[in-house]
Design an enzyme around this catalytic site. Structure first.
Site, PDB file in Angstrom:
ATOM      1  N   GLY A  48       0.835  -1.193   0.000  1.00 55.18           N
ATOM      2  CA  GLY A  48       0.000   0.000   0.000  1.00 55.18           C
ATOM      3  C   GLY A  48       0.872   1.246   0.000  1.00 55.18           C
ATOM      4  O   GLY A  48       2.007   1.208   0.496  1.00 55.18           O
ATOM      5  N   GLN A  53       3.211   9.924   1.124  1.00 57.56           N
ATOM      6  CA  GLN A  53       4.495   9.221   1.132  1.00 57.56           C
ATOM      7  C   GLN A  53       5.339   9.505  -0.102  1.00 57.56           C
ATOM      8  O   GLN A  53       6.518   9.143  -0.138  1.00 57.56           O
ATOM      9  CB  GLN A  53       4.265   7.711   1.245  1.00 57.56           C
ATOM     10  CG  GLN A  53       3.640   7.295   2.562  1.00 57.56           C
ATOM     11  CD  GLN A  53       3.420   5.799   2.601  1.00 57.56           C
ATOM     12  OE1 GLN A  53       2.419   5.306   2.113  1.00 57.56           O
ATOM     13  NE2 GLN A  53       4.363   5.067   3.166  1.00 57.56           N
ATOM     14  N   CYS A  98       5.727  -0.090   7.248  1.00 59.69           N
ATOM     15  CA  CYS A  98       5.421   1.089   6.434  1.00 59.69           C
ATOM     16  C   CYS A  98       6.640   1.447   5.601  1.00 59.69           C
ATOM     17  O   CYS A  98       7.753   1.469   6.127  1.00 59.69           O
ATOM     18  CB  CYS A  98       5.049   2.245   7.355  1.00 59.69           C
ATOM     19  SG  CYS A  98       4.613   3.749   6.471  1.00 59.69           S
ATOM     20  N   LEU A  99       6.435   1.731   4.328  1.00 53.76           N
ATOM     21  CA  LEU A  99       7.548   2.080   3.453  1.00 53.76           C
ATOM     22  C   LEU A  99       8.234   3.370   3.894  1.00 53.76           C
ATOM     23  O   LEU A  99       9.387   3.607   3.535  1.00 53.76           O
ATOM     24  CB  LEU A  99       7.072   2.214   1.998  1.00 53.76           C
ATOM     25  CG  LEU A  99       6.578   0.913   1.348  1.00 53.76           C
ATOM     26  CD1 LEU A  99       6.013   1.188  -0.039  1.00 53.76           C
ATOM     27  CD2 LEU A  99       7.702  -0.112   1.272  1.00 53.76           C
ATOM     28  N   HIS A 140      -4.532   1.735   7.399  1.00 55.23           N
ATOM     29  CA  HIS A 140      -3.174   2.277   7.505  1.00 55.23           C
ATOM     30  C   HIS A 140      -2.951   3.372   6.446  1.00 55.23           C
ATOM     31  O   HIS A 140      -2.438   4.450   6.754  1.00 55.23           O
ATOM     32  CB  HIS A 140      -2.178   1.110   7.328  1.00 55.23           C
ATOM     33  CG  HIS A 140      -0.730   1.483   7.283  1.00 55.23           C
ATOM     34  ND1 HIS A 140       0.193   0.990   8.182  1.00 55.23           N
ATOM     35  CD2 HIS A 140      -0.025   2.273   6.440  1.00 55.23           C
ATOM     36  CE1 HIS A 140       1.385   1.476   7.887  1.00 55.23           C
ATOM     37  NE2 HIS A 140       1.288   2.256   6.831  1.00 55.23           N
ATOM     38  N   GLU A 141      -3.371   3.090   5.206  1.00 54.19           N
ATOM     39  CA  GLU A 141      -3.157   4.070   4.126  1.00 54.19           C
ATOM     40  C   GLU A 141      -4.051   5.294   4.303  1.00 54.19           C
ATOM     41  O   GLU A 141      -3.629   6.434   4.042  1.00 54.19           O
ATOM     42  CB  GLU A 141      -3.400   3.435   2.746  1.00 54.19           C
ATOM     43  CG  GLU A 141      -2.543   2.212   2.425  1.00 54.19           C
ATOM     44  CD  GLU A 141      -1.060   2.392   2.705  1.00 54.19           C
ATOM     45  OE1 GLU A 141      -0.556   3.525   2.605  1.00 54.19           O
ATOM     46  OE2 GLU A 141      -0.408   1.394   3.055  1.00 54.19           O
ATOM     47  N   HIS A 144      -2.519   7.661   6.677  1.00 59.48           N
ATOM     48  CA  HIS A 144      -1.467   8.508   6.088  1.00 59.48           C
ATOM     49  C   HIS A 144      -2.057   9.824   5.576  1.00 59.48           C
ATOM     50  O   HIS A 144      -1.438  10.885   5.709  1.00 59.48           O
ATOM     51  CB  HIS A 144      -0.801   7.789   4.909  1.00 59.48           C
ATOM     52  CG  HIS A 144       0.338   6.886   5.289  1.00 59.48           C
ATOM     53  ND1 HIS A 144       1.473   7.341   5.930  1.00 59.48           N
ATOM     54  CD2 HIS A 144       0.527   5.563   5.104  1.00 59.48           C
ATOM     55  CE1 HIS A 144       2.310   6.323   6.112  1.00 59.48           C
ATOM     56  NE2 HIS A 144       1.764   5.227   5.632  1.00 59.48           N
TER      57      HIS A 144
HETATM   58 NI    NI Z   1       2.582   3.352   5.612  1.00 64.37          NI
END
Ligand code: NI
Length: 176
Positions: A48, A53, A98-99, A140-141, A144
């Site tokens: 995701g 991000q 998380c990236l 989660h997304e 963000h």
């Molecule tokens: Ni994330």
């Protein structure tokens, strides 16, 4: 580099703590952003990615769990302006990463089942009911887009442990 990818923004960066604005509509510019975000997510690789991000403050996210064992099989999902319209009382705990916080993960508790209303790739209204990993992923997304990270749900002790691991990862990979 032949692929047209975004750079993924890592913590601590204020863009990750900022609330993103809704899009007016899903047009070719937004679709191009969605495609590029998906390619960036696949390359990472991740399941995701939210616009914050990649340094863009609009309410756009992409997901694809297809390669993950235990995840529901699905095609790429593109969302603009996602809104939570239902969340179950029943909670679920899953390990999340998380990236934007590479090299670390932690258990996060969220509602087990959610329903989300959004605009799809073609700008049409759509709904998704999610359980399991997909439920954690979409929540989660969406977080963000409101400037919230999964570490915000942790005790300060656990949060500091995650942030130390991220620092270590950045040092090992020569990321400033
Ligand atoms: Ni994330």
């Amino acid at each position: 580099m032949s692929k047209d990818l975004y750079n993924i923004i890592l913590t601590p960066d204020p863009v990750l703590k900022t609330t993103a604005a809704p899009v007016d509509k899903v047009d070719d510019t937004i679709r191009k952003q969605m495609d590029r975000m998906l390619a960036t997510m696949y390359e990472a690789p991740g399941i995701g990615l939210a616009a914050n991000q990649v340094g863009i403050l609009n309410r756009v996210l992409v997901m694809d769990l297809a390669d993950r064992e235990g995840g529901e099989k699905c095609e790429p999902i593109f969302m603009a302006n996602p809104q939570l319209i239902y969340e179950s009382e029943e909670p679920s705990v899953m390990l999340e990463g998380c990236l934007s916080l590479p090299g670390a993960n932690a258990d996060v508790e969220r509602p087990a089942i959610v329903r989300v209303k959004y605009l799809d790739y073609n700008g049409n209204e759509a709904e998704l009911e999610a359980t399991g990993l997909l439920s954690h992923c979409v929540q989660h997304e969406m977080d963000h887009l409101d400037g919230t990270l999964f570490i915000d749900y942790l005790s300060s002790l656990k949060r500091n442990m995650v942030l130390k691991k991220v620092d270590k990862y950045k040092k090992q990979n020569n990321i400033l």
